[in-house]
Scaffold this active site. Structure first.
Site, PDB file in Angstrom:
ATOM      1  N   PHE A 111       0.808  -1.231   0.000  1.00  0.00           N
ATOM      2  CA  PHE A 111       0.000   0.000   0.000  1.00  0.00           C
ATOM      3  C   PHE A 111       0.834   1.271   0.000  1.00  0.00           C
ATOM      4  O   PHE A 111       0.329   2.346  -0.319  1.00  0.00           O
ATOM      5  CB  PHE A 111      -0.986  -0.018   1.186  1.00  0.00           C
ATOM      6  CG  PHE A 111      -0.562   0.771   2.387  1.00  0.00           C
ATOM      7  CD1 PHE A 111       0.280   0.227   3.332  1.00  0.00           C
ATOM      8  CD2 PHE A 111      -1.018   2.071   2.571  1.00  0.00           C
ATOM      9  CE1 PHE A 111       0.659   0.954   4.448  1.00  0.00           C
ATOM     10  CE2 PHE A 111      -0.642   2.811   3.685  1.00  0.00           C
ATOM     11  CZ  PHE A 111       0.204   2.246   4.621  1.00  0.00           C
ATOM     12  N   LYS A 112       2.120   1.183   0.320  1.00  0.00           N
ATOM     13  CA  LYS A 112       2.962   2.375   0.335  1.00  0.00           C
ATOM     14  C   LYS A 112       2.967   3.095  -1.023  1.00  0.00           C
ATOM     15  O   LYS A 112       3.150   4.302  -1.089  1.00  0.00           O
ATOM     16  CB  LYS A 112       4.404   2.015   0.714  1.00  0.00           C
ATOM     17  CG  LYS A 112       4.569   1.274   2.027  1.00  0.00           C
ATOM     18  CD  LYS A 112       4.164   2.097   3.231  1.00  0.00           C
ATOM     19  CE  LYS A 112       4.628   1.501   4.548  1.00  0.00           C
ATOM     20  NZ  LYS A 112       3.922   0.270   4.944  1.00  0.00           N
ATOM     21  N   ASP A 113       2.755   2.342  -2.103  1.00  0.00           N
ATOM     22  CA  ASP A 113       2.721   2.956  -3.435  1.00  0.00           C
ATOM     23  C   ASP A 113       1.627   4.017  -3.555  1.00  0.00           C
ATOM     24  O   ASP A 113       1.774   4.971  -4.319  1.00  0.00           O
ATOM     25  CB  ASP A 113       2.457   1.895  -4.510  1.00  0.00           C
ATOM     26  CG  ASP A 113       3.644   0.951  -4.701  1.00  0.00           C
ATOM     27  OD1 ASP A 113       4.794   1.404  -4.544  1.00  0.00           O
ATOM     28  OD2 ASP A 113       3.409  -0.231  -5.003  1.00  0.00           O
TER      29      ASP A 113
END
Ligand SMILES: *Cc1c(COP(=O)(O)O)cnc(C)c1O
Length: 501
Positions: A111-113
């Site tokens: 999810f960091k993207d």
């Protein structure tokens, strides 16, 4: 819209400045001076929009010193078809009676993207807006996923250097390979002998070292941060809470105004805090359920009001949540106390010197109005992966499985029937070995190489290996540095060529 520090230095800065600095000069975190409010009409207007358009509506409320056109270009490039493997960007899946918000369709499969595809672009613009002469050095401490996502986001961005520190032996094999094979002329990756908190502390110390900053400045450089303490990381995460709600409306799973719960697998408290901002803005969020692994410092805090990091540190199957100091909690404390910066600074001081602090009963009550917390150990995590796969054919990664497990606890204790969204933070392929074992696949022999588990998982489940992971095969290792935490300053000087300045 301006930003102030959680610790009281009253100077208000623009969003471009908050994003450039990363952390406030007094060591606090930047928070919006006031929270933009939305109404039912605004939420309804999101329903027919695609993710990029929804993103523009939300970000536009916070990054008010960016033009519409600037934001549009940033978002078009960030959430593009060659970065994300599905057109919805953050699709809302249905598994049984639950909704799963999949935040792992970006280039690094976690999810960091969602935020780190946006941050480099808004930071780059910030340098121009702020008429900044120095170039920027991004220092990242990563528990695994941030590092790769930041490297991908920042690689070859002009005027920005990036150095990523990760805990040696503290990340998954795939996570390590993703980082050590990183390409780009402006990137470095270093392993630190220690755990994530050691690594994060090392970076924080550098950020607060004025002498070091002076030396940097003499080399025409200055620090900024890509960790979730940077407002430019947090703001893009608010988008998907709205987007999920809009999708629930679009699919007639809720009616306008109906409250929804979100369950969030939590480490540094960044993801769930973005959900809190969505709620403060007026999104009908009932409960935010904070799911932890055996490093359950947040469970204790949200239940008892005592934050105590003096405890055993566990390496778990969900390494991105192996964290004992959750930096973003500071922002929650600021909002819970209505901006009592003296109190927040005092708590943070206690945390630093005594390793713990506690909030008063009325503050705890306020926290509990929104937050519920639980945790799951590795055995329960594996059980959840197995159960959901067996019952529904859906494959969860261990972080998402922690959330699922904690939600089961919540539902059986509270009998709450409020519609719920489970926030899914990584592709199961990113943690393929534990997932494969959980769903009964046999472990490939070591001599079959690093990628045998990826293929075995694909074969067993019929799911496709994400492109970014598949292409790791055969990529050469480019980064081999390992250092002690005390050596981090010297390493940074070396890598930046600051020696002798
Ligand atoms: C970073 C991460 C988390 C934790 O998110 P925070 O914002 O640090 O709370 C959970 N799951 C995965 C897969 C992550 O990469």
């Amino acid at each position: 819209m301006n930003y102030v520090s959680t610790r009281g230095s009253r100077e208000a800065v623009t969003s471009a400045m908050a994003i450039q600095r990363g952390i406030a000069p007094d060591g606090g975190l930047f928070v919006p001076e006031n929270i933009p409010q939305v109404d039912a009409g605004f939420i309804a207007s999101l329903v027919p929009l695609d993710y990029r358009q929804r993103a523009q509506r939300i970000l536009g409320r916070f990054l008010t010193d960016y033009s519409e056109k600037e934001l549009q270009e940033c978002l078009a490039a960030a959430y593009s078809a060659d970065k994300f493997d599905c057109p919805e960007i953050a699709p809302l899946n249905t598994v049984g009676d639950l909704n799963i918000l999949e935040l792992w369709h970006g280039p690094t499969s976690a999810f960091k993207d969602m935020a780190l595809q946006v941050l480099p672009r808004v930071l780059s613009l910030a340098l121009t807006k702020n008429q900044e002469k120095s170039d920027i050095v991004i220092l990242v401490a990563t528990s695994g996923d941030t590092g790769k996502a930041a490297l991908e986001g920042f690689k070859d961005v002009p005027r920005i250097r990036i150095i990523v520190f990760y805990p040696h032996n503290g990340v998954s094999n795939i996570q390590r390979l993703q980082m050590v094979s990183q390409e780009g002329g402006n990137v470095d990756v270093v392993a630190v002998r220690g755990n994530f908190d050691d690594t994060q502390t090392g970076v924080k110390i550098l950020f607060q070292d004025e002498k070091f900053q002076d030396k940097l400045a003499a080399s025409g450089l200055q620090f900024s941060s890509a960790n979730s303490i940077n407002w430019g990381r947090l703001a893009p995460q608010i988008i998907y809470y709205f987007s999920a709600y809009a999708d629930l409306l679009a699919n007639n799973r809720i009616v306008a105004g109906q409250p929804v719960n979100f369950v969030v697998p939590t480490g540094n408290f960044g993801n769930i805090l973005a959900g809190y901002y969505a709620k403060l803005m007026g999104l009908p969020v009932a409960r935010l359920i904070c799911a932890s692994n055996s490093n359950n410092v947040l469970t204790d805090f949200l239940q008892n009001g005592v934050y105590d990091r003096k405890r055993e540190f566990f390496k778990t199957l969900s390494p991105s949540m192996d964290i004992l100091v959750s930096s973003n909690l500071e922002r929650l404390l600021y909002h819970i106390t209505n901006g009592n910066t003296v109190q927040v600074a005092d708590w943070m001081d206690k945390l630093k010197t005594d390793g713990c602090y506690s909030v008063a009963p009325q503050e705890l009550a306020k926290i509990k109005d929104t937050f519920w917390a639980g945790w799951a150990d590795d055995a329960l995590t594996v059980e959840a992966i197995r159960k959901v796969y067996t019952e529904y054919g859906y494959v969860m990664d261990p972080h998402t499985a922690v959330a699922w497990q904690v939600y089961e606890q919540y539902r059986s204790q509270s009998q709450d029937q409020t519609p719920c969204v489970i926030v899914s933070t990584a592709s199961p392929f990113k943690f393929n070995e534990s997932v494969l074992q959980a769903i009964g696949g046999s472990k490939p022999a070591v001599e079959d190489g690093e990628f045998a588990s990826l293929e075995a998982l694909a074969k067993l489940t019929g799911w496709q290996v994400p492109a970014g992971l598949a292409e790791l095969t055969g990529k050469p290792v480019k980064h081999t540095l390992v250092c002690a935490k005390e050596e981090m300053p010297v390493i940074v000087e070396d890598l930046l060529g600051m020696q002798g300045k």
